[in-house]
Design a protein around this motif. Structure first.
Motif, short mmCIF file in Angstrom:
data_model
loop_
_atom_site.label_atom_id
_atom_site.label_comp_id
_atom_site.label_asym_id
_atom_site.label_seq_id
_atom_site.Cartn_x
_atom_site.Cartn_y
_atom_site.Cartn_z
N TYR A 24 0.71 -0.99 0.22
CA TYR A 24 -0.44 0.38 -0.28
C TYR A 24 0.79 1.19 0.30
CZ TYR A 24 -3.99 -3.04 1.43
OH TYR A 24 -5.08 -3.86 1.86
N VAL A 59 2.65 1.74 7.70
CA VAL A 59 1.98 2.81 9.03
C VAL A 59 2.73 1.93 10.33
CG1 VAL A 59 -0.13 2.65 7.88
CG2 VAL A 59 0.27 0.84 9.60
N PHE A 61 2.46 0.23 13.59
CA PHE A 61 2.01 -0.48 14.30
C PHE A 61 2.71 -1.84 12.81
CE2 PHE A 61 -1.40 -2.02 10.66
CZ PHE A 61 -0.65 -3.24 10.03
N CYS A 84 -3.66 3.68 12.51
CA CYS A 84 -4.11 3.02 11.58
C CYS A 84 -5.84 2.33 11.84
CB CYS A 84 -3.70 1.69 11.32
SG CYS A 84 -4.75 0.19 11.52
N SER A 85 -7.21 2.25 10.97
CA SER A 85 -8.08 2.54 12.45
C SER A 85 -8.14 1.04 12.77
CB SER A 85 -9.03 3.17 11.10
OG SER A 85 -9.64 1.72 10.23
N LEU A 86 -7.83 0.27 12.38
CA LEU A 86 -8.01 -1.06 13.81
C LEU A 86 -6.96 -1.60 14.23
CD1 LEU A 86 -8.04 -3.24 10.15
CD2 LEU A 86 -9.60 -3.70 12.11
N ASN A 112 -2.51 -6.02 12.51
CA ASN A 112 -3.18 -4.62 13.09
C ASN A 112 -3.29 -3.94 14.66
OD1 ASN A 112 -2.69 -5.72 10.23
ND2 ASN A 112 -3.81 -3.57 10.05
N CYS A 170 -11.34 -1.40 8.99
CA CYS A 170 -10.50 -0.55 8.35
C CYS A 170 -11.76 0.36 7.53
CB CYS A 170 -9.88 -1.49 6.87
SG CYS A 170 -8.73 -0.67 6.61
N VAL A 171 -10.78 1.95 7.51
CA VAL A 171 -12.09 2.28 7.07
C VAL A 171 -11.63 2.84 5.66
CG1 VAL A 171 -11.76 4.24 8.92
CG2 VAL A 171 -9.66 4.21 7.22
N VAL A 172 -10.73 1.94 5.21
CA VAL A 172 -10.58 2.13 3.51
C VAL A 172 -11.29 0.66 3.02
CG1 VAL A 172 -8.88 1.33 1.85
CG2 VAL A 172 -8.34 2.91 3.96
N HIS A 173 -11.19 -0.38 3.66
CA HIS A 173 -11.99 -1.91 3.05
C HIS A 173 -13.44 -1.64 4.07
CE1 HIS A 173 -7.63 -3.15 2.78
NE2 HIS A 173 -8.05 -3.69 2.01
N GLU A 198 -10.40 -7.77 4.83
CA GLU A 198 -11.04 -6.67 5.66
C GLU A 198 -12.09 -5.94 5.14
OE1 GLU A 198 -7.90 -3.93 6.47
OE2 GLU A 198 -6.16 -5.53 7.10
N CYS A 263 -5.15 4.42 1.33
CA CYS A 263 -5.11 4.67 2.61
C CYS A 263 -4.25 5.96 2.85
CB CYS A 263 -4.41 3.09 3.41
SG CYS A 263 -3.92 2.86 5.22
N MET A 266 -0.63 5.68 4.96
CA MET A 266 0.21 4.64 4.03
C MET A 266 0.73 5.89 3.10
SD MET A 266 1.14 1.39 4.26
CE MET A 266 0.02 0.27 5.00
FE1 SF4 Z 1 -5.34 0.25 8.60
FE2 SF4 Z 1 -6.98 -0.17 6.76
FE3 SF4 Z 1 -4.43 1.32 6.14
FE4 SF4 Z 1 -3.89 -1.62 6.43
S1 SF4 Z 1 -5.46 -0.01 4.88
S2 SF4 Z 1 -3.27 -0.10 7.36
S3 SF4 Z 1 -6.29 -1.74 7.29
S4 SF4 Z 1 -6.10 1.72 7.55
#
Ligand code: SF4
Ligand code: 13P
Length: 306
Positions: A24, A59, A61, A84-86, A112, A170-173, A198, A263, A266
């Motif tokens: 990503y 990111v 984590f 990361c929202s997760l 995550n 996950c805010v993206v998925h 996700e 994301c 990222m």
């Molecule tokens: Fe976190 Fe989603 Fe970004 Fe992956 S894509 S780093 S799960 S916010």
């Protein structure tokens, strides 16, 4: 005069550094990396490298996970504020509370998560091994799966295991829906649809049973494209995954299911921040030793190093 990518390559050699990047990451960052991977592949690579310095393009984590399992190496994060929202959706206190209410319970955490959460985790998993990890759990225990409710619902459907799900996403998925995927199935009748688990649509039984749909991690998408006879693939995950897919398979067509699956966290890693990291050794991940030792256990078990 050297350009920024050339300067990065030169410094990497001088400092015995390795650059690891997630799929990503920005395409130009992917292009200076020594190794690209999904979360599982990157964890394995971080544990195995001989380099003394790891620059982790992902990111926070992810850099933290690399630092957990590589205590003798210096791990640098070019964007320490990339969240990361997760990972943000669960704190150690929540797991401690659940464990006190379920003394024999098992906590399964997606990678995550923060190191602190991993320190309260019994089993760690990524999207690449989640089905195997959940299938291998001992019977007769309450199970808490977190923090991704979509991944948890998906793995619950595939394995039949009953689990309590943490309410994170996950805010993206979360924006990748069954409606979107069904529209892609209609629009591209000769394509396979590759979906990251996700995604919000991951527990849709009609999709789980569709022979043109595959649920896979980002690395799994590259593997599937390599072995498939299809020429067209619709990709349901973060859009920059398409950079490697197109690079590796120039004779195939890859279409994003949604151009807005980006994301932004990222993207905080830029060529400039990678160069700054290498030049000034900024963004070092520092972990409290006792917590690091505890948090490393489920990750090392997962990658087969324990
Ligand atoms: Fe976190 Fe989603 Fe970004 Fe992956 S894509 S780093 S799960 S916010
Ligand atoms: P994988 O790296 O397991 O494909 O997961 C994608 C992701 O969202 C990482 O944050």
């Amino acid at each position: 005069m050297m350009d920024i990518a050339e300067r990065i390559q030169q410094l990497k050699k001088e400092k015995n550094a390795v650059i690891l990047a997630h799929y990503y990451a920005r395409p130009e960052v992917q292009d200076v990396a020594d190794y690209l991977g999904d979360s599982l592949g990157l964890s394995r690579k971080a544990a195995a490298t001989d380099a003394s310095l790891i620059v982790f393009c992902g990111v926070h984590f992810m850099a933290e996970t690399a630092a957990l399992i590589s205590p003798d190496k210096k791990v640098l994060s070019p964007a320490p504020d990339a969240g990361c929202s997760l990972a943000d959706s669960v704190a150690a206190a929540g797991l401690r509370k659940w464990k006190s209410e379920h003394p024999d319970g098992l906590v399964v955490s997606y990678v995550n998560t923060t190191a602190e959460v991993k320190a309260w985790t019994d089993y760690c998993c990524t999207s690449a091994n989640v089905v195997d990890v959940v299938r291998s759990l001992p019977e007769g225990h309450d199970i808490l799966f977190g923090p991704d409710r979509n991944l948890g619902a998906y793995v619950g459907k595939v394995t039949g295991r009953k689990m309590e799900l943490w309410d994170g996403a996950c805010v993206v998925h979360e924006e990748i829906t069954s409606v979107m995927v069904n529209a892609a199935l209609d629009r591209y009748p000769d394509a396979d649809i590759l979906i990251h688990p996700e995604s919000r649509c991951s527990s849709d039984v009609a999709l789980l049973g569709n022979s043109r749909v595959r649920f896979c991690s980002t690395a799994g998408m590259l593997k599937h494209a390599a072995s498939s006879d299809r020429k067209i693939f619709v990709i349901a995950t973060e859009v920059d995954t398409l950079h490697q897919l197109k690079k590796n398979f120039p004779d195939r067509v890859f279409v994003p299911v949604s151009g807005s699956a980006v994301c932004t966290q990222m993207k905080k890693v830029t060529l400039e921040s990678v160069l700054d990291c290498l030049e000034n050794e900024t963004g070092e991940v520092v972990l409290e030793p006792e917590m690091r030792a505890r948090a490393a256990v489920p990750v090392m078990k997962m990658i087969g190093s324990l």
